[in-house]
Design a protein around this motif. Structure first.
Motif, mmCIF file in Angstrom:
data_model
loop_
_atom_site.group_PDB
_atom_site.id
_atom_site.type_symbol
_atom_site.label_atom_id
_atom_site.label_comp_id
_atom_site.label_asym_id
_atom_site.label_seq_id
_atom_site.Cartn_x
_atom_site.Cartn_y
_atom_site.Cartn_z
ATOM 1 N N LYS B 219 0.846 -1.203 0.000
ATOM 2 C CA LYS B 219 0.000 0.000 0.000
ATOM 3 C C LYS B 219 0.874 1.243 0.000
ATOM 4 C CE LYS B 219 -4.132 -1.907 1.182
ATOM 5 N NZ LYS B 219 -4.787 -2.090 -0.103
ATOM 6 N N ILE B 220 0.485 2.200 -0.784
ATOM 7 C CA ILE B 220 1.246 3.442 -0.805
ATOM 8 C C ILE B 220 0.840 4.264 0.415
ATOM 9 C CG2 ILE B 220 1.734 5.534 -2.104
ATOM 10 C CD1 ILE B 220 0.893 3.904 -4.629
ATOM 11 N N SER B 221 1.796 4.483 1.283
ATOM 12 C CA SER B 221 1.472 5.169 2.533
ATOM 13 C C SER B 221 1.289 6.660 2.271
ATOM 14 C CB SER B 221 2.583 4.958 3.549
ATOM 15 O OG SER B 221 3.677 5.775 3.196
ATOM 16 N N LYS B 222 0.895 7.365 3.300
ATOM 17 C CA LYS B 222 0.676 8.806 3.132
ATOM 18 C C LYS B 222 1.969 9.545 2.793
ATOM 19 C CE LYS B 222 -3.623 9.110 5.554
ATOM 20 N NZ LYS B 222 -4.181 8.921 6.884
ATOM 21 N N LYS B 223 3.110 8.823 2.966
ATOM 22 C CA LYS B 223 4.382 9.441 2.614
ATOM 23 C C LYS B 223 4.582 9.531 1.095
ATOM 24 C CE LYS B 223 6.934 8.035 6.701
ATOM 25 N NZ LYS B 223 7.685 6.853 7.098
ATOM 26 N N GLY B 224 3.747 8.811 0.352
ATOM 27 C CA GLY B 224 3.815 8.913 -1.097
ATOM 28 C C GLY B 224 3.465 10.333 -1.494
ATOM 29 N N LYS B 225 3.992 10.791 -2.656
ATOM 30 C CA LYS B 225 3.568 12.129 -3.062
ATOM 31 C C LYS B 225 3.211 12.138 -4.545
ATOM 32 C CE LYS B 225 8.121 14.223 -3.694
ATOM 33 N NZ LYS B 225 9.026 13.087 -3.529
ATOM 34 N N LYS B 226 2.326 13.040 -4.859
ATOM 35 C CA LYS B 226 1.849 13.194 -6.223
ATOM 36 C C LYS B 226 3.052 13.217 -7.162
ATOM 37 C CE LYS B 226 -0.872 16.317 -8.996
ATOM 38 N NZ LYS B 226 -0.344 17.519 -9.534
ATOM 39 N N GLY B 227 2.979 12.453 -8.235
ATOM 40 C CA GLY B 227 4.092 12.438 -9.169
ATOM 41 C C GLY B 227 5.061 11.282 -8.938
ATOM 42 N N ASP B 228 4.952 10.571 -7.821
ATOM 43 C CA ASP B 228 5.741 9.339 -7.664
ATOM 44 C C ASP B 228 5.332 8.377 -8.782
ATOM 45 O OD1 ASP B 228 7.029 10.242 -5.444
ATOM 46 O OD2 ASP B 228 5.851 9.076 -3.994
ATOM 47 N N LEU B 287 15.426 2.461 -1.949
ATOM 48 C CA LEU B 287 14.969 3.222 -3.113
ATOM 49 C C LEU B 287 13.472 3.071 -3.362
ATOM 50 C CD1 LEU B 287 17.870 2.141 -5.523
ATOM 51 C CD2 LEU B 287 17.687 4.297 -4.277
ATOM 52 N N VAL B 288 12.830 2.124 -2.638
ATOM 53 C CA VAL B 288 11.464 1.734 -3.012
ATOM 54 C C VAL B 288 10.459 2.252 -1.979
ATOM 55 C CG1 VAL B 288 9.991 -0.230 -3.564
ATOM 56 C CG2 VAL B 288 12.446 -0.361 -4.016
ATOM 57 N N LYS B 289 9.403 2.904 -2.460
ATOM 58 C CA LYS B 289 8.385 3.427 -1.531
ATOM 59 C C LYS B 289 7.284 2.402 -1.273
ATOM 60 C CE LYS B 289 8.631 8.382 -1.874
ATOM 61 N NZ LYS B 289 7.852 9.597 -2.154
ATOM 62 N N MET B 342 5.843 -4.489 -9.506
ATOM 63 C CA MET B 342 5.588 -3.056 -9.627
ATOM 64 C C MET B 342 6.198 -2.353 -8.431
ATOM 65 S SD MET B 342 3.720 -0.987 -11.635
ATOM 66 C CE MET B 342 2.033 -1.401 -11.993
ATOM 67 N N MET B 343 6.962 -1.298 -8.732
ATOM 68 C CA MET B 343 7.523 -0.496 -7.645
ATOM 69 C C MET B 343 6.971 0.914 -7.742
ATOM 70 S SD MET B 343 11.551 -1.328 -7.773
ATOM 71 C CE MET B 343 12.205 -2.948 -7.388
ATOM 72 N N LEU B 344 6.771 1.534 -6.604
ATOM 73 C CA LEU B 344 6.488 2.958 -6.594
ATOM 74 C C LEU B 344 7.772 3.664 -6.178
ATOM 75 C CD1 LEU B 344 4.011 4.988 -6.890
ATOM 76 C CD2 LEU B 344 4.426 5.341 -4.457
ATOM 77 N N LEU B 345 8.214 4.586 -7.039
ATOM 78 C CA LEU B 345 9.502 5.243 -6.806
ATOM 79 C C LEU B 345 9.363 6.755 -6.872
ATOM 80 C CD1 LEU B 345 11.622 3.135 -9.340
ATOM 81 C CD2 LEU B 345 11.444 2.737 -6.885
ATOM 82 N N ASP B 346 10.209 7.387 -6.120
ATOM 83 C CA ASP B 346 10.405 8.814 -6.291
ATOM 84 C C ASP B 346 11.045 8.992 -7.671
ATOM 85 O OD1 ASP B 346 11.505 11.408 -6.250
ATOM 86 O OD2 ASP B 346 11.607 11.334 -4.054
ATOM 87 N N ARG B 347 10.513 9.917 -8.457
ATOM 88 C CA ARG B 347 11.012 10.080 -9.829
ATOM 89 C C ARG B 347 12.541 10.242 -9.860
ATOM 90 N NH1 ARG B 347 8.276 11.133 -14.597
ATOM 91 N NH2 ARG B 347 6.253 11.386 -13.625
ATOM 92 N N LYS B 348 13.083 10.874 -8.840
ATOM 93 C CA LYS B 348 14.532 11.148 -8.831
ATOM 94 C C LYS B 348 15.351 9.875 -8.592
ATOM 95 C CE LYS B 348 13.852 15.486 -6.637
ATOM 96 N NZ LYS B 348 13.551 15.521 -5.226
ATOM 97 N N LYS B 349 14.696 8.841 -8.092
ATOM 98 C CA LYS B 349 15.467 7.625 -7.788
ATOM 99 C C LYS B 349 15.340 6.544 -8.850
ATOM 100 C CE LYS B 349 15.707 8.279 -2.842
ATOM 101 N NZ LYS B 349 15.212 7.889 -1.529
ATOM 102 N N VAL B 350 14.587 6.867 -9.907
ATOM 103 C CA VAL B 350 14.344 5.848 -10.937
ATOM 104 C C VAL B 350 15.652 5.335 -11.538
ATOM 105 C CG1 VAL B 350 13.339 5.449 -13.210
ATOM 106 C CG2 VAL B 350 12.030 6.678 -11.475
ATOM 107 N N ASP B 351 16.571 6.266 -11.845
ATOM 108 C CA ASP B 351 17.826 5.853 -12.496
ATOM 109 C C ASP B 351 18.604 4.855 -11.652
ATOM 110 O OD1 ASP B 351 17.262 7.414 -14.573
ATOM 111 O OD2 ASP B 351 18.745 9.001 -14.133
ATOM 112 N N LYS B 352 18.563 5.049 -10.354
ATOM 113 C CA LYS B 352 19.321 4.148 -9.486
ATOM 114 C C LYS B 352 18.768 2.730 -9.568
ATOM 115 C CE LYS B 352 21.212 7.458 -6.281
ATOM 116 N NZ LYS B 352 20.803 8.370 -5.240
ATOM 117 N N VAL B 353 17.447 2.639 -9.676
ATOM 118 C CA VAL B 353 16.837 1.310 -9.790
ATOM 119 C C VAL B 353 17.094 0.716 -11.175
ATOM 120 C CG1 VAL B 353 14.676 0.018 -9.756
ATOM 121 C CG2 VAL B 353 15.069 1.827 -8.060
#
Lengths: 258, 754
Positions: B219-228, B287-289, B342-353
């Motif tokens: 589950k995507i917790s409330k720490k997720g943010k729009k655009g992840d 790296l994974v939300k 399926m992973m939910l990632l911060d856009r900035k961390k995609v390259d690392k994954v």
């Protein structure tokens, strides 16, 4: 430093890694691509930065065609370097699938040539025609750098887990292996006698379980010493894991200085 | 591309739409959908109806079982519960820094249609359930149930595959997948009964280990943010596995072979193995939300369940990498193709994954992102083709289906005493008792170098069955997990309530025999068609038995799965709850095994052996359909557990009494030790056959002579009944019972058993 070579489908690398690490031997996981090209530039590695390479068990690339064939074919890209590596007295070991890879790439039997272009040994489908996982008895027939710490003729207990482990070669090569004391382990029964199935689990010629090259610095075996590194991993109660001395032998050789 | 479908039609046509689309929804549900789209002021598109069909299927929604599970199984409080019931797998406290993860589920329908692929992808799916919690899989478990292997080919119902074919396919599927991914298959069971002829049961379980600060939720917790962003990685999406969940939520028939073949996925362990490396490395590097595997219901269920309840999502379907070019959007959205995560990632961390993916040659694509409005929106080449309220999708109707409970009528009848030697050998060689080495040894149960007590125990050249297997999850810690899986169809057939309690008792006995203490349970509940009140009654009674027993022990159910519709017009499976038991042992070096150790040691029978013969192997052998069923009492079990664990250091071998009774337990212990026994049962007041073959909740223990006083004292202190019944000795089974004597050689016993 020892490199444990992995690719998709190798799956025993952690067990070998943990064994070396427990003995405080510097060890590192390396993806095959980091040696042969194909990984990002900053991830590329040079085999000559290592004193030894271990090829773990598993099902590299799925082993759908023939066990070890694809891993072997990819490894051949650096045949020249491997030849130099062995010539310098560095070590290469293969367990289970790793043994199959070493025969595919031509580093074993290593009698007259360090590396041969066509495989001279096959690890064929078991006589039982199925995958078998269980503990077996092995007799330490001859020493090589990987088994220095075992007594000659000692009997140890080690698990096997393979569907393709039947050692086959030509009569000529078999004779040479015997003559050169290159046969390191044979399958036996509890009393140490050659006893056929189920003691010889796969139908290997002359009960052969593991061999080395002529110099003793390239070695392959089907059973898994890393799975009996500790006494509590044995099928039957033991005070010390029978696999431990395998790793100690390698380390002893490396510390002698390359 | 997509088709708009009007629901402004009569009821017959609504049902027809459900049938033609293959979504398996009933009229009431179709009405709810009609009302929903009425409120949206438009007609649905095919992909939207498909999405509802997936989310509301029995398999995904538990709509028939939820209320009963809540009543009996869920909510057992225990301090070891970390994250239980809610997720793909249960997360349970292991030590200060680590938790273990448990998942158990069925892959029954696919295995009946395509045994090899069905069983293999069962393993694949359960591994993903564990990996998506951020855990490293460390053991696999596989309880299997097949029809009678000697079933007459000529009498096989049309479209049904012979149990021999199914068995060999299923075992090969588990072997080829499990061995390739390098996770040891260490426990399970194989059981045969004609009721499994048209519906084999293939249950798969997986145990993993995770660092507590690396547990990932789906589950995507409330720490997720729009655009992840959602990163889909692993295998490509194809037409294999379309409608897996709806097909698993209906009875099989003779057309299933042809119509539902495409519902079975195609597994590829050589994507799974590196995919697991990628996921775990990404988790380790923080790296994974959120992470979820793609299983039943495909992308549709995955995205819904990840986003709900905190977010919505927008997906660009054309970004999904495909196996074939001309797939329809709805097919892409519901395909259950294997080896995808399926992973939910911060856009900035995609390259690392994606760097990790590149090293392992794992394919990936960004397919969408989360949004703050709580809707699921799917775009395909610039056009919106699905736009629905997420809550409507993930909160399907819940049913309280009618159930009827059969009253248990027990009676015993007089029988003749049997010819003992012959009967013992017959029982030892019966398919449900004899050695399962031919299955167990085809699985790599040693990979990972952490299997401490083995699935087959004893001397290398003379192996016997274990009770449970002990795994050492961490290289630097001696603490271990004991694992056992059990069911007891022959008792379940007589009484789902008492049968369920027996299963709980037995799985605990198995754990305790190895020296471990029961710590958590997972259940896989395999039943018939829930729309039939008597099947629902069986389900109700079984859940009641399981839940009551677990509650009394104070040991929680942490994960589970329900599989209904395991029936055809010919047979309905015996209600088969499979319970996976997990135990904790503080030091794996103190584990106990089942094989007899030394000539001269004393043998004890622990527990109250009773004339509870209904459903026993002995009664089944002679076709006796009467007798009393064992009625296990959790309080008595607790005493036995306490007594055994307190005497653990002096117990040399221990094995529980179960199928086949005391004599089978003793024979198995003899085989493992490659040694004989001499027993005298005269002091137990019962007829010899009841003593030998009763399956009452008991244990057999081997004790050194010097320790007997301490042993007996601790048994007494804990109010546990015991009998000293003999010694380890010689190379025969020798039993004296007053004037009677029974003698069998070890060789005869082995020949029957192996």
């Amino acid at each position: 430093m020892i490199a444990i070579l992995r690719m998709e489908g190798t799956n025993n690398e952690d067990d070998i890694y943990n064994a070396f690490a427990a003995l405080k031997c510097p060890v590192e996981m390396v993806h095959l691509k980091q040696f042969t090209g194909g990984a990002k530039k900053e991830l590329q590695k040079n085999i000559f930065d290592y004193e030894g390479i271990m090829i773990p068990g598993g099902f590299s690339a799925g082993d759908y065609i023939r066990a070890g064939a694809i891993f072997g074919a990819r490894l051949k890209k650096i045949s020249k370097e491997l030849k130099e590596f062995v010539k310098e007295g560095r070590i290469i070991g293969g367990i289970c699938n790793g043994f199959q890879v070493l025969t595919e790439v031509g580093l074993l039997p290593g009698i007259n040539d360090i590396i041969v272009s066509k495989p001279q040994i096959s690890l064929a489908v078991n006589d039982s025609a199925k995958f078998e996982c269980r503990h077996v008895f092995l007799k330490h027939e001859n020493k090589c750098f990987f088994t220095e710490k075992y007594e000659k003729s000692e009997i140890i207990q080690v698990p096997i887990a393979h569907a393709e482990g039947k050692f086959i070669t030509s009569k000529r090569i078999l004779e040479e292996l015997k003559e050169n004391n290159q046969i390191i382990f044979r399958y036996v029964n509890r009393a140490g006698n050659y006893a056929g199935y189920p003691f010889n689990p796969n139908g290997s010629m002359e009960n052969i379980a593991g061999i080395s090259n002529l110099e003793g610095n390239v070695f392959g075996m089907m059973p898994h010493p890393e799975r009996v590194f500790y006494p509590y991993l044995h099928q039957e109660k033991k005070k010390v894991g029978d696999g431990k001395r395998f790793f100690e032998s390698i380390i002893k050789y490396l510390r002698r200085g390359v | 591309m997509t088709e708009e479908i009007s629901l402004n039609i009569n009821d017959n046509k609504l049902i027809e739409i459900s049938r033609v689309l293959g979504i398996g929804l009933n009229l009431e549900e179709m009405h709810k959908i009609r009302d929903y789209f009425y409120s949206e002021k438009r007609n649905p598109r095919d992909i939207e109806l498909q999405a509802v069909g997936q989310a509301w299927s029995e398999h995904c929604s538990y709509k028939s079982s939820k209320s009963i599970l809540k009543k009996f199984i869920f909510g057992i409080k225990a301090k070891q519960n970390l994250l239980v019931i809610e997720e793909d797998a249960g997360v349970v406290d292991f030590n200060k820094n680590y938790a273990y993860v448990v998942a158990l589920e069925s892959h029954n329908h696919p295995s009946a249609i395509e045994p090899y692929g069905g069983a293999a992808t069962g393993i694949g799916g359960i591994l993903r359930d564990v990996v998506c919690m951020g855990a490293k899989p460390i053991a696999l478990v596989d309880p299997l149930f097949f029809g009678d292997l000697n079933f007459d080919y000529k009498k096989l119902p049309k479209g049904v595959k012979h149990p021999k074919f199914i068995q060999s396919g299923v075992i090969a599927g588990i072997r080829d997948y499990g061995n390739r991914v390098g996770v040891p298959t260490i426990a399970g069971m194989v059981y045969y009964d004609v009721s499994y002829l048209t519906n084999c049961l293939v249950n798969v379980g997986c145990i993993g280990i995770v660092r507590k600060n690396r547990i990932i939720s789906s589950k995507i917790s409330k720490k997720g943010k729009k655009g992840d962003v959602f990163l889909l990685l692993g295998g490509r999406t194809g037409r294999d596995g379309i409608h897996g969940v709806t097909f698993a939520s209906a009875e099989l028939n003779e057309k299933s072979e042809k119509e539902d073949r495409s519902a079975v996925q195609v597994g590829n362990p050589i994507i799974k193995e590196p995919l697991t490396h990628v996921c775990l490395e990404a988790v380790e590097k923080n790296l994974v939300k959120a992470m979820k595997d793609l299983g039943g219901g495909g992308l549709s269920c995955c995205v819904d369940e990840m986003a709900y309840p905190n977010f919505g999502a927008v997906v660009n379907l054309e970004n999904v990498l495909l196996k074939e070019r001309d797939m329809k959007p709805w097919e892409i959205w519901v395909s259950e193709s294997q080896e995808r995560m399926m992973m939910l990632l911060d856009r900035k961390k995609v390259d690392k994954v994606t760097d990790i993916c590149d090293l392992w040659d794992i394919e990936y694509s960004i397919i969408g992102e989360i949004t703050e409005n709580k809707r699921i929106k799917v775009d395909y080449h610039g056009k919106t083709i699905l736009d629905m309220d997420i809550k409507f999708l993930v909160e399907p109707p819940v049913y309280n289906r009618p159930h009827t409970v059969k009253n248990l009528k027990e009676r015993e009848k007089e029988t003749k005493e049997p010819a003992y030697e012959k009967t013992i050998l017959k029982i030892l060689s019966s398919p449900n008792i004899r050695s399962k080495a031919f299955v167990i040894q085809q699985y790599d149960h040693e990979v990972g170098a952490r299997t401490i007590t083995k699935p087959l125990q004893g001397k290398i050249e003379s192996l016997t069955h274990s009770d449970s297997v002990i795994i050492k999850p961490l290289s630097k810690e001696y603490k271990g997990i004991a694992i056992a899986a059990d069911s007891n169809p022959s008792l379940m057939k007589i009484s789902p309530y008492w049968g369920a309690k027996y299963i709980m008792d037995e799985v605990c006995r198995n754990i305790v025999s190895s020296g471990a203490e029961p710590h958590s349970f997972a259940d896989c509940l395999n039943f018939g068609n829930p729309e039939k009140p008597e099947r629902m009654g069986e389900f109700y009674e079984a859940c009641k038995g399981l839940g009551e027993f677990a509650k009394a022990l104070g040991v929680p159910f942490v994960s589970g799965n329900v599989s209904f519709y395991n029936e055809s017009e010919y047979y309905s499976v015996i209600p088969t709850p499979v319970v996976l038991g997990l135990g904790i042992i503080d030091d794996i070096r103190k584990s106990i095994r089942t094989d007899f150790k030394r000539n001269g040691d004393l043998i004890y029978l622990i527990g109250d052996i009773k004339k509870e013969m209904a459903g026993s192997e002995y009664y089944k052998l002679y076709g006796y359909d009467f007798g009393y069923i064992p009625k296990c009492d959790p309080d008595e079990l607790k005493n036995k557990i306490k007594a055994i664990l307190e005497t653990k250091k002096i117990i040399k071998a221990c094995h529980d009494v179960s199928n086949g009774g005391l004599v089978v337990t003793v024979c198995e212990m003899m085989i493992g030790g490659n040694i004989g026994v001499s027993l005298d049962l005269s002091k137990i007041e019962m007829r010899t056959d009841y003593k030998l073959f009763s399956e009452s909740s008991c244990f057999v223990c081997e004790i050194r002579e010097r320790d007997f006083e301490e042993f007996e004292e601790i048994m007494k202190k804990n109010n546990v009944k015991f009998h000293r019944i003999g010694r380890v000795s010689g190379s025969r089974l020798k039993i004296i019972d007053k004037e009677k004597s029974i003698i069998l050689s070890l060789r005869e016993i082995k020949e029957a058993f192996l």
